[in-house]
Scaffold this active site. Structure first.
Site, PDB file in Angstrom:
ATOM      1  N   LYS A  27     -47.446   8.016 -18.929  1.00 33.19           N
ATOM      2  CA  LYS A  27     -48.243   7.447 -17.840  1.00 33.19           C
ATOM      3  C   LYS A  27     -47.322   6.679 -16.902  1.00 33.19           C
ATOM      4  O   LYS A  27     -46.825   5.607 -17.243  1.00 33.19           O
ATOM      5  CB  LYS A  27     -49.333   6.513 -18.346  1.00 33.19           C
ATOM      6  CG  LYS A  27     -50.374   6.204 -17.228  1.00 33.19           C
ATOM      7  CD  LYS A  27     -51.111   4.920 -17.419  1.00 33.19           C
ATOM      8  CE  LYS A  27     -50.410   3.729 -16.834  1.00 33.19           C
ATOM      9  NZ  LYS A  27     -50.343   3.738 -15.343  1.00 33.19           N
ATOM     10  N   GLU A  39     -40.776  -3.392 -24.426  1.00 36.63           N
ATOM     11  CA  GLU A  39     -39.710  -4.033 -23.652  1.00 36.63           C
ATOM     12  C   GLU A  39     -40.415  -4.836 -22.572  1.00 36.63           C
ATOM     13  O   GLU A  39     -40.965  -4.277 -21.626  1.00 36.63           O
ATOM     14  CB  GLU A  39     -38.762  -2.990 -23.069  1.00 36.63           C
ATOM     15  CG  GLU A  39     -37.412  -3.570 -22.681  1.00 36.63           C
ATOM     16  CD  GLU A  39     -37.408  -4.139 -21.279  1.00 36.63           C
ATOM     17  OE1 GLU A  39     -37.632  -5.362 -21.149  1.00 36.63           O
ATOM     18  OE2 GLU A  39     -37.186  -3.378 -20.338  1.00 36.63           O
ATOM     19  N   CYS A  51     -36.350  -6.971 -15.397  1.00 35.99           N
ATOM     20  CA  CYS A  51     -36.697  -7.847 -16.512  1.00 35.99           C
ATOM     21  C   CYS A  51     -35.515  -8.671 -17.010  1.00 35.99           C
ATOM     22  O   CYS A  51     -35.705  -9.741 -17.582  1.00 35.99           O
ATOM     23  CB  CYS A  51     -37.272  -7.021 -17.653  1.00 35.99           C
ATOM     24  SG  CYS A  51     -36.217  -5.650 -18.145  1.00 35.99           S
ATOM     25  N   GLU A  63     -41.755 -15.879 -15.659  1.00 33.46           N
ATOM     26  CA  GLU A  63     -41.068 -14.743 -15.039  1.00 33.46           C
ATOM     27  C   GLU A  63     -41.637 -14.517 -13.641  1.00 33.46           C
ATOM     28  O   GLU A  63     -42.821 -14.216 -13.487  1.00 33.46           O
ATOM     29  CB  GLU A  63     -41.220 -13.477 -15.879  1.00 33.46           C
ATOM     30  CG  GLU A  63     -40.429 -12.314 -15.311  1.00 33.46           C
ATOM     31  CD  GLU A  63     -40.511 -11.059 -16.153  1.00 33.46           C
ATOM     32  OE1 GLU A  63     -39.486 -10.378 -16.297  1.00 33.46           O
ATOM     33  OE2 GLU A  63     -41.608 -10.760 -16.657  1.00 33.46           O
TER      34      GLU A  63
END
Length: 505
Positions: free
Chosen positions: A201, A276, A310, A407
């Site tokens: 996806k 992750e 990230c 983040e």
């Protein structure tokens, strides 16, 4: 619609093959065929640098995901799981050569769909070719071992005990929008090498490179159902894939918040999960650091890919002895970076992925100012079309601020000054975060560096560089940055089960 996609973007032409791809109908790859969505819904793809439309893509439903998973199960049970290593190697090598031959088109599609600078897109395409070749070769290294049989068997007769490595099964793979092609290949290549079948996806914001890859998968000759691609929204098709009872494993790259939802959904059949997730990586700059390396290195640790990665080093801990000099260098570097369309070879900073994401990132900037941090770079933000944002640097950041805790996923650097030379205190600063994905230490004292690295709780830490990832180097996080590892041998192991066999002779 796709047939109205422009031929130039901000004055930059694209290759005829890129134009032709954008104008095609964009459907799903299910069981080796391009399929229409059952709900008739679509998603619009646009160029984040201009806002111009790129293509219209079919949007899937849970029913479409059911079809894709069923196709993957048929392919797995029907023979792919028992396909010889050399045949898997041949098909993957063929896919690598097709990708290599069409690198220009994939590069342009990544730039247009994501906004990244062309040089970065070209590098990611080259890395994808390398990953396919690496894991194509790794198929021949999948092997078990012999070991001592259990004593209750050998007491009666001679025996042989050995292990075999077998594919996990049907794998659902959910990839993010920040490096869409690279993440798709990073997940597909080891899964195919292991003998798994896949339902992929793509991110709803950036589905195009995955669909273009689907064309190559068909051309390379993979059997129907081995790779299936279903576009759609995370809350519908992504959730359906994560919770599907006939999926044996989910591999997800994205936010920690969504990762938690993946874990809950996977509990339905206790499927294996690789995650992750987010990061808030520390960068420690000691007083003896080589500033000619540290200034550009620390800047790019934060601003690479517009900070939309990230492992971005966004918590910068700078010793007071060099604080002011380093800040001056970083501010000059940031304010000198060239913003522009990713197709322009001079561009160093492309747009953020969407207007909504830019507003979210700017919310952190305004929040940082309100909390008392000082903005020393990125004072004037651009106006006009596209979701552009100049890199921002804050000094005076404090541990409790959102700038240091959350983040941001954008080009925002927060600098905290420290005075100690005590390694335990410095490590405590670096570890003051729920995340543990990446990090870096900048110093000429390599003995000190290795001691500090051993105390930083991150899955990957670099010395005098940042984000030193490679096809052969395992990558992943500790704590809330995820479960498991990708890249390298560990990336292949994630798609294999170990079976022990004992035979009484």
């Amino acid at each position: 619609m796709a047939d109205r996609a422009p031929t130039e973007f901000d004055g930059h032409p694209v290759a005829p093959a890129t134009r032709a791809f954008l104008r095609r109908a964009h459907r799903f790859l299910i069981d080796g065929e391009w399929a229409e969505g059952s709900a008739g819904e679509t998603l619009a793809s646009s160029d984040p640098a201009t806002g111009l439309p790129l293509a219209t893509v079919a949007a899937g439903s849970p029913a479409d995901m059911d079809r894709a998973v069923a196709a993957a199960r048929r392919a797995f049970d029907g023979g792919w799981s028992r396909t010889g290593a050399r045949e898997r190697t041949r098909l993957m090598t063929r896919l690598a050569r097709l990708l290599e031959a069409r690198a220009e088109v994939f590069t342009e599609v990544e730039v247009l769909d994501n906004g990244m600078p062309r040089a970065i897109a070209a590098l990611t395409v080259a890395n994808c070719v390398e990953m396919l070749d690496y894991y194509a070769g790794a198929t021949l290294s999948i092997e078990g071992r012999t070991t001592t049989p259990p004593p209750h068997v050998t007491a009666l007769a001679e025996a042989l005990t050995y292990t075999v490595r077998e594919p996990v099964g049907v794998v659902g793979q959910i990839v993010p929008w920040n490096v869409p092609l690279s993440t798709a290949i990073l997940k597909l290549a080891p899964a195919l090498a292991a003998g798994c079948t896949v339902v992929l996806k793509p991110a709803e914001e950036t589905p195009l490179s995955a669909l273009l890859l689907g064309e190559l998968i068909i051309e390379a000759g993979f059997p129907p159902g081995v790779v299936n691609i279903v576009n759609g929204r995370g809350e519908s098709v992504g959730a359906a894939l994560a919770a599907h009872p006939d999926v044996d494993k989910i591999s997800f790259t994205g936010s920690t918040e969504v990762g938690r939802k993946i874990v809950i959904a996977a509990a339905c059949n206790l499927k294996k999960v690789s995650l992750e997730l987010g990061g808030k990586s520390p960068v420690v700059v000691m007083p003896d650091a080589d500033l000619s390396l540290a200034v550009p290195g620390v800047a790019m640790a934060t601003f690479f890919l517009q900070g939309q990665n990230c492992m971005a080093g966004t918590r910068i801990f700078v010793h007071e002895a060099i604080h002011d000099e380093l800040v001056r260098g970083l501010a000059a570097f940031a304010d000198g970076m060239v913003l522009g369309h990713g197709l322009d070879p001079a561009t160093q900073v492309g747009p953020l992925i969407s207007a909504g994401h830019r507003a979210r990132v700017m919310g952190y900037v305004h929040g940082g100012e309100a909390a008392g941090a000082t903005r020393v770079a990125g004072m004037a933000q651009p106006a006009g079309p596209g979701h552009f944002m100049r890199p921002v640097i804050f000094t005076g950041a404090q541990p409790h601020m959102a700038l240091m805790r959350e983040e941001i996923f954008g080009p925002v650097m927060a600098i905290q000054r420290f005075a100690s030379n005590d390694i335990e205190q410095i490590a405590a600063l670096a570890n003051d975060s729920p995340f543990g994905l990446s990090g870096s230490v900048w110093t000429r004292d390599l003995s000190f560096a290795h001691k500090l690295v051993s105390r930083i709780r991150s899955g990957q830490v670099s010395i005098n560089c940042h984000g030193a990832i490679g096809t052969n180097i395992p990558f992943g996080g500790m704590r809330q940055s995820g479960w498991g590892r990708e890249f390298g041998r560990e990336g292949l192991d994630a798609y294999l089960e170990t079976k022990a066999v004992t035979a009484r002779l």
